[in-house]
Design an enzyme around this catalytic site. Sequence first.
Site, PDB file in Angstrom:
ATOM      1  N   GLU A   1     -36.923  -7.693  -4.942  1.00  0.00           N
ATOM      2  CA  GLU A   1     -36.727  -8.143  -3.508  1.00  0.00           C
ATOM      3  C   GLU A   1     -35.665  -9.264  -3.328  1.00  0.00           C
ATOM      4  OE1 GLU A   1     -39.580  -6.846  -4.041  1.00  0.00           O
ATOM      5  OE2 GLU A   1     -39.725  -5.322  -2.812  1.00  0.00           O
TER       6      GLU A   1
ATOM      7  N   HIS B  41     -49.367  -3.655   2.755  1.00  0.00           N
ATOM      8  CA  HIS B  41     -48.343  -2.492   3.021  1.00  0.00           C
ATOM      9  C   HIS B  41     -48.724  -2.148   4.537  1.00  0.00           C
ATOM     10  CE1 HIS B  41     -48.491  -2.357  -1.282  1.00  0.00           C
ATOM     11  NE2 HIS B  41     -47.649  -1.966  -1.441  1.00  0.00           N
TER      12      HIS B  41
END
Lengths: 317, 334
Positions: B62, B131
């Site tokens: 990321e 998540h």
Amino acid sequence: MEKEKLQSLYYEMVLVRRLEEKSANLYQQGRIGGFLHLYIGQEAVGSGVIAARQAKDRVITAYRDHGVAISCGMEPKVVFAELLGKETGCSKGRGGSMHLADVKLNFWGGHAIVGAHLPLAAGMALADKYRGSDAATLCMFGDGATNIGYFHEALNLSMVWKLPVLWVCENNQYGMGTSVERASAVSEIRQKASCYGMPSERVDGMDVLQVYNATQKALEHVRKEGPFLLEALTYRYRGHSMGDPERYRAIDEIEKWRKDDPIGIFREKLLADLGFSELTLDEEELRAENVIEEAVQFAEASPDPASETLFDYLYVE
Amino acid sequence: MREMYFVEAINEAMIEEMRRDPAVFILGEDIRYGHGGGIFGATKGMLEEFGEERVIDTPLSELAISGSAAGAAYMGMRPIAEIMFADFMSICHDLIVNGASKFRWASDGKAGCPVVYRAAFGAGVGATLHHSQSPEAWLMNAPGLTIVMPSTPYDAKGLLKSAIRYDDPVIFLEHKLLYRRLKGEVPEEEYLIPIRKADVKRAGTDVTVGATGAMVHQALEAAKILEEREGLSLEVVDPRTLLPLDEDTILDSVRKTGRVVIVHEAPVTGGFGAEVAAVIAEKAIEYLNGPILRVGAPWCSVPANRNLERDFYLPTAEKIIQAVKDVIRYGGEL
């Protein structure tokens, strides 16, 4: 390198040295706020690397950015104005010492989060590759930045995507006050390139011509094949920043490196091997001193930015 | 009018913008082949149409994704970075709040950073603590940043197209629960929805309910129930762009109703609703007939237990109804 370029390279290195000495002076007088990270001792790296770039090549660096800004063509008066937070500075007194930038010079800044500009450099190179340009991105950073995740993710990505980026590690042997041996599992930074199958070279960062030649060679590779890691072994004479008491290194270590002064080495070479006269080089030194004096006067006479300008360019509209 | 799923509207917006402008490309994890175009299918068909040069698979990395997208945007490209789960925005945080959002300002307007960070957010699918989160409040305090959160397929398409054309960095948050559960009308012809413009999803006179993302649908459900059961008229306002906020639309509604409930899915404490409540208190307190109440997640993380997630963690129409009744009770009879 032709004679004219050698001479201007010498002038540039002296100019950076004088600029940094004057900055230290102004800082000690309390006229520059925040932190000040001087480039003294590392001039051969910035000057050598940038001398090898073409105008289309992009340059991005960390917070020790004054020398690189000058090498990219920023005028000393603009640098001083920015250091003093004046309206005539490169970002109108917003960024200050650690955020010098002028995209018109293809100089994409001074960045002050250690390592964070490395993924940005990968993206800059991605844009050039995407557009089919043969411009390269030159990304400079210190040895300290090679211990942070950004370095590893950016190098990996650049290799996976074969991006035209030259990674230049200015190994000045200290990340703040911690020596490279105490901070990095390998003190020869170029070894880290091998994890990514990336070619690399280590050069004497106190010798501007060695840095220049190595950068030229590396850039050829970058344009044709993809990323390259160039490590320049150097040394900063001053502390990490002006507030650094430097309790972590011995005086004789500093003295030893001072003998290898990049400007002194270059001067000797210019005199002994390259046909320059003392007079010519002294004139260049004097020219640099005058430019710095005028630059400081310009910055001091410049107005402060108006407070309402702080809302300019926050958003496009 | 034709109907399509939320995720199909996202997909169509990106395809149209990539056809229009060669500077637009997309990068992210598994967006080429994974599940036929990203794990949620948002990039379906894009590899086939635009090729590997413009539909770029990244490593699970990321820092590299968010940073390289910003760097390419500095160069004038218009990257769309797909951050697979919005929870991973925390990894990108530095490059967004210290990098992308500050660049125009720090360069004195000489360059910008026209990047879109798209991410699937939100709870309700049993994906638990890494998540399921709603990260908007993590990003709210960053001058220069724009945060968009659509609630319908129509808004999603029009806002994403605008975000891609926008010259500054945009965080575009898509509720994963809506992707394939919410269908809505999307016209065939091209349209854009302006950034920084709130939308009144249901007009009413008694109480303003400000709601974001999937919570807009809970608010609309609450409004329907209260109208049927109690004859109450709720006005549901969807800010759509959370930062910078369209204060006028919200304040106009509050001045009309005098009663406010704010609903979002993230925990109440330090959330988006706190900012909205402060704006209302500062600018329209004289119109209020009761406290500004917030409905959001409790002060804990998203649990795995599906019943707890649905009934205890997530705001529901029932919880909104309770808050509306509390506001009315405090302020006396309507």
